[in-house]
Design a protein around this motif. Structure first.
Motif, PDB file in Angstrom:
ATOM      1  N   ASP A   1     120.826  29.312  74.136  1.00 36.47           N
ATOM      2  CA  ASP A   1     119.780  28.847  75.024  1.00 36.47           C
ATOM      3  C   ASP A   1     119.522  27.417  75.116  1.00 36.47           C
ATOM      4  OD1 ASP A   1     118.077  28.406  73.105  1.00 36.47           O
ATOM      5  OD2 ASP A   1     116.409  29.835  74.000  1.00 36.47           O
ATOM      6  N   LYS A   2     120.576  26.487  74.370  1.00 38.95           N
ATOM      7  CA  LYS A   2     120.216  25.021  74.465  1.00 38.95           C
ATOM      8  C   LYS A   2     119.118  24.461  73.527  1.00 38.95           C
ATOM      9  CE  LYS A   2     122.667  24.177  78.535  1.00 38.95           C
ATOM     10  NZ  LYS A   2     122.952  23.656  79.800  1.00 38.95           N
ATOM     11  N   THR A   3     118.455  25.618  72.680  1.00 32.25           N
ATOM     12  CA  THR A   3     117.358  24.752  71.842  1.00 32.25           C
ATOM     13  C   THR A   3     118.075  24.162  71.091  1.00 32.25           C
ATOM     14  OG1 THR A   3     115.996  26.489  72.202  1.00 32.25           O
ATOM     15  CG2 THR A   3     115.518  25.349  70.355  1.00 32.25           C
ATOM     16  N   LEU A   4     117.576  22.776  70.694  1.00 31.46           N
ATOM     17  CA  LEU A   4     118.234  21.747  70.061  1.00 31.46           C
ATOM     18  C   LEU A   4     117.217  21.667  68.492  1.00 31.46           C
ATOM     19  CD1 LEU A   4     120.092  19.250  69.486  1.00 31.46           C
ATOM     20  CD2 LEU A   4     118.548  17.776  70.632  1.00 31.46           C
ATOM     21  N   TYR A   5     118.139  21.784  67.343  1.00 31.23           N
ATOM     22  CA  TYR A   5     117.398  21.673  65.982  1.00 31.23           C
ATOM     23  C   TYR A   5     118.211  20.357  65.501  1.00 31.23           C
ATOM     24  CZ  TYR A   5     115.299  26.251  65.912  1.00 31.23           C
ATOM     25  OH  TYR A   5     114.602  27.321  66.099  1.00 31.23           O
ATOM     26  N   PHE A   6     117.534  19.535  64.655  1.00 27.70           N
ATOM     27  CA  PHE A   6     117.962  18.368  64.150  1.00 27.70           C
ATOM     28  C   PHE A   6     116.773  17.615  62.968  1.00 27.70           C
ATOM     29  CE2 PHE A   6     114.951  17.428  67.429  1.00 27.70           C
ATOM     30  CZ  PHE A   6     114.174  16.228  66.870  1.00 27.70           C
ATOM     31  N   ALA A   7     117.464  16.856  62.425  1.00 31.41           N
ATOM     32  CA  ALA A   7     116.702  16.303  61.028  1.00 31.41           C
ATOM     33  C   ALA A   7     116.187  15.011  61.901  1.00 31.41           C
ATOM     34  CB  ALA A   7     117.675  16.189  59.956  1.00 31.41           C
ATOM     35  N   TYR A   8     115.193  14.497  61.219  1.00 33.28           N
ATOM     36  CA  TYR A   8     114.652  13.169  61.705  1.00 33.28           C
ATOM     37  C   TYR A   8     113.885  12.448  60.498  1.00 33.28           C
ATOM     38  CZ  TYR A   8     112.156   9.919  64.491  1.00 33.28           C
ATOM     39  OH  TYR A   8     111.658   8.913  65.032  1.00 33.28           O
ATOM     40  N   ILE A   9     114.557  11.352  60.252  1.00 36.98           N
ATOM     41  CA  ILE A   9     114.070  10.646  59.235  1.00 36.98           C
ATOM     42  C   ILE A   9     113.018   9.483  59.702  1.00 36.98           C
ATOM     43  CG2 ILE A   9     115.848   9.068  59.256  1.00 36.98           C
ATOM     44  CD1 ILE A   9     115.980   9.043  55.941  1.00 36.98           C
ATOM     45  N   ASP A  10     111.980   9.479  58.990  1.00 40.54           N
ATOM     46  CA  ASP A  10     110.833   8.613  59.429  1.00 40.54           C
ATOM     47  C   ASP A  10     110.900   7.217  58.429  1.00 40.54           C
ATOM     48  OD1 ASP A  10     109.324   8.808  56.826  1.00 40.54           O
ATOM     49  OD2 ASP A  10     108.054  10.173  57.697  1.00 40.54           O
ATOM     50  N   THR A  11     110.171   6.366  58.909  1.00 41.35           N
ATOM     51  CA  THR A  11     110.125   4.978  58.238  1.00 41.35           C
ATOM     52  C   THR A  11     109.799   5.196  56.837  1.00 41.35           C
ATOM     53  OG1 THR A  11     107.977   4.308  59.199  1.00 41.35           O
ATOM     54  CG2 THR A  11     109.891   3.785  60.403  1.00 41.35           C
ATOM     55  N   THR A  12     109.212   6.079  56.253  1.00 38.71           N
ATOM     56  CA  THR A  12     108.817   6.124  54.950  1.00 38.71           C
ATOM     57  C   THR A  12     110.134   6.701  54.045  1.00 38.71           C
ATOM     58  OG1 THR A  12     107.828   8.247  55.115  1.00 38.71           O
ATOM     59  CG2 THR A  12     106.499   6.652  55.435  1.00 38.71           C
ATOM     60  N   ARG A  13     111.028   7.194  55.000  1.00 40.44           N
ATOM     61  CA  ARG A  13     112.352   7.623  54.289  1.00 40.44           C
ATOM     62  C   ARG A  13     112.277   9.214  54.016  1.00 40.44           C
ATOM     63  NH1 ARG A  13     116.535   5.611  55.925  1.00 40.44           N
ATOM     64  NH2 ARG A  13     117.622   5.982  54.207  1.00 40.44           N
ATOM     65  N   ASN A  14     111.413   9.765  54.749  1.00 40.91           N
ATOM     66  CA  ASN A  14     111.306  11.190  54.496  1.00 40.91           C
ATOM     67  C   ASN A  14     111.779  11.872  55.778  1.00 40.91           C
ATOM     68  OD1 ASN A  14     110.331  13.743  53.208  1.00 40.91           O
ATOM     69  ND2 ASN A  14     108.707  13.697  55.049  1.00 40.91           N
ATOM     70  N   MET A  15     112.639  13.058  55.413  1.00 39.30           N
ATOM     71  CA  MET A  15     113.455  13.590  56.680  1.00 39.30           C
ATOM     72  C   MET A  15     112.753  15.090  56.641  1.00 39.30           C
ATOM     73  SD  MET A  15     117.594  14.273  57.105  1.00 39.30           S
ATOM     74  CE  MET A  15     117.876  12.654  57.559  1.00 39.30           C
ATOM     75  N   ASP A  16     112.696  15.461  57.951  1.00 41.95           N
ATOM     76  CA  ASP A  16     112.141  16.765  58.253  1.00 41.95           C
ATOM     77  C   ASP A  16     113.028  17.297  59.193  1.00 41.95           C
ATOM     78  OD1 ASP A  16     109.897  17.480  56.283  1.00 41.95           O
ATOM     79  OD2 ASP A  16     109.013  15.877  57.395  1.00 41.95           O
ATOM     80  N   ILE A  17     112.702  18.758  59.421  1.00 40.19           N
ATOM     81  CA  ILE A  17     113.612  19.606  60.504  1.00 40.19           C
ATOM     82  C   ILE A  17     112.770  19.737  61.699  1.00 40.19           C
ATOM     83  CG2 ILE A  17     114.968  21.460  61.167  1.00 40.19           C
ATOM     84  CD1 ILE A  17     115.928  21.350  57.970  1.00 40.19           C
ATOM     85  N   PHE A  18     113.338  19.432  62.781  1.00 38.59           N
ATOM     86  CA  PHE A  18     112.388  19.646  64.391  1.00 38.59           C
ATOM     87  C   PHE A  18     113.482  20.279  65.105  1.00 38.59           C
ATOM     88  CE2 PHE A  18     110.658  16.026  62.462  1.00 38.59           C
ATOM     89  CZ  PHE A  18     109.414  15.811  62.982  1.00 38.59           C
ATOM     90  N   TYR A  19     112.683  20.929  66.197  1.00 31.88           N
ATOM     91  CA  TYR A  19     113.615  21.484  67.271  1.00 31.88           C
ATOM     92  C   TYR A  19     112.999  21.241  68.492  1.00 31.88           C
ATOM     93  CZ  TYR A  19     109.709  25.058  68.114  1.00 31.88           C
ATOM     94  OH  TYR A  19     108.613  25.754  68.205  1.00 31.88           O
TER      95      TYR A  19
END
Length: 191
Positions: free
Chosen positions: A48-66
């Motif tokens: 259904d085109k929901t996009l999942y991705f990883a996002y790394i912030d400026t503190t160098r921590n990465m989390d998963i979003f949709y």
């Protein structure tokens, strides 16, 4: 670009290409409105085109979003819950096209066999199940990541820094595949 125009190719983010009878079309920038600066990685889509991705912030921590796709646009991304995103580094998400399960790489979690291990969580009517480690049969003493499950759910393909013949550190990643029993992991997730 024309004078004063923004060069879209300089944007940090996710770009989408479509393949048609004439080949690959022009790239289209997916404008995801994040609450803080950082970088994107490992995009994967549901049917259904929901996009999942990883996002790394400026503190160098990465989390998963949709981000849900609605009216031709991707909506503001939502961070997955704490049973998936811990205080540590999570990335390399693979979302099942039917959104039944998510496999991702977790670093320094409570149950870890190496530098990063692969975990799985199942989507339920109430949200996401607890994330469980895929075990020693899949994870190694090194980095394990970049998961992908074949369309028939029979094989898990992933990268690993393990050396196929010795237990030594390797900085080079190899691609591995193993038989994948999704029902086994589902039973473990709901114990």
């Amino acid at each position: 670009p024309q004078k004063g125009a923004v060069d879209d190719n300089s944007k940090n983010g996710i770009w989408q290409f479509y393949n048609n009878a004439n080949g690959w079309g022009n790239p289209k920038f997916i404008d995801l409105k994040m609450d803080y600066e950082g970088g994107f990685g490992y995009p994967t889509l549901t049917k259904d085109k929901t996009l999942y991705f990883a996002y790394i912030d400026t503190t160098r921590n990465m989390d998963i979003f949709y981000s849900k796709y609605k009216n031709g646009l991707y909506q503001k991304p939502i961070k997955l819950p704490s049973n998936i995103n811990s205080k540590n580094f999570e990335g390399d998400p693979y979302i099942d096209p039917k959104e039944r399960f998510l496999i991702f790489a977790g670093f320094n979690r409570e149950e870890n066999f190496g530098k990063s291990d692969l975990y799985i969580s199942f989507k339920t009517k109430k949200g996401w199940s607890k994330a469980i480690n895929l075990g020693k049969e899949i994870n190694s003493h090194s980095y394990d990541g970049s998961p992908y499950v074949t369309g028939d759910d029979k094989y898990l393909i992933f990268t690993s820094g393990r050396h196929p013949e010795k237990a030594i550190e390797e900085e080079l990643f190899n691609v591995f595949y193993v038989s994948f029993d999704i029902e086994k992991y589902k039973a473990l997730a709901f114990e």
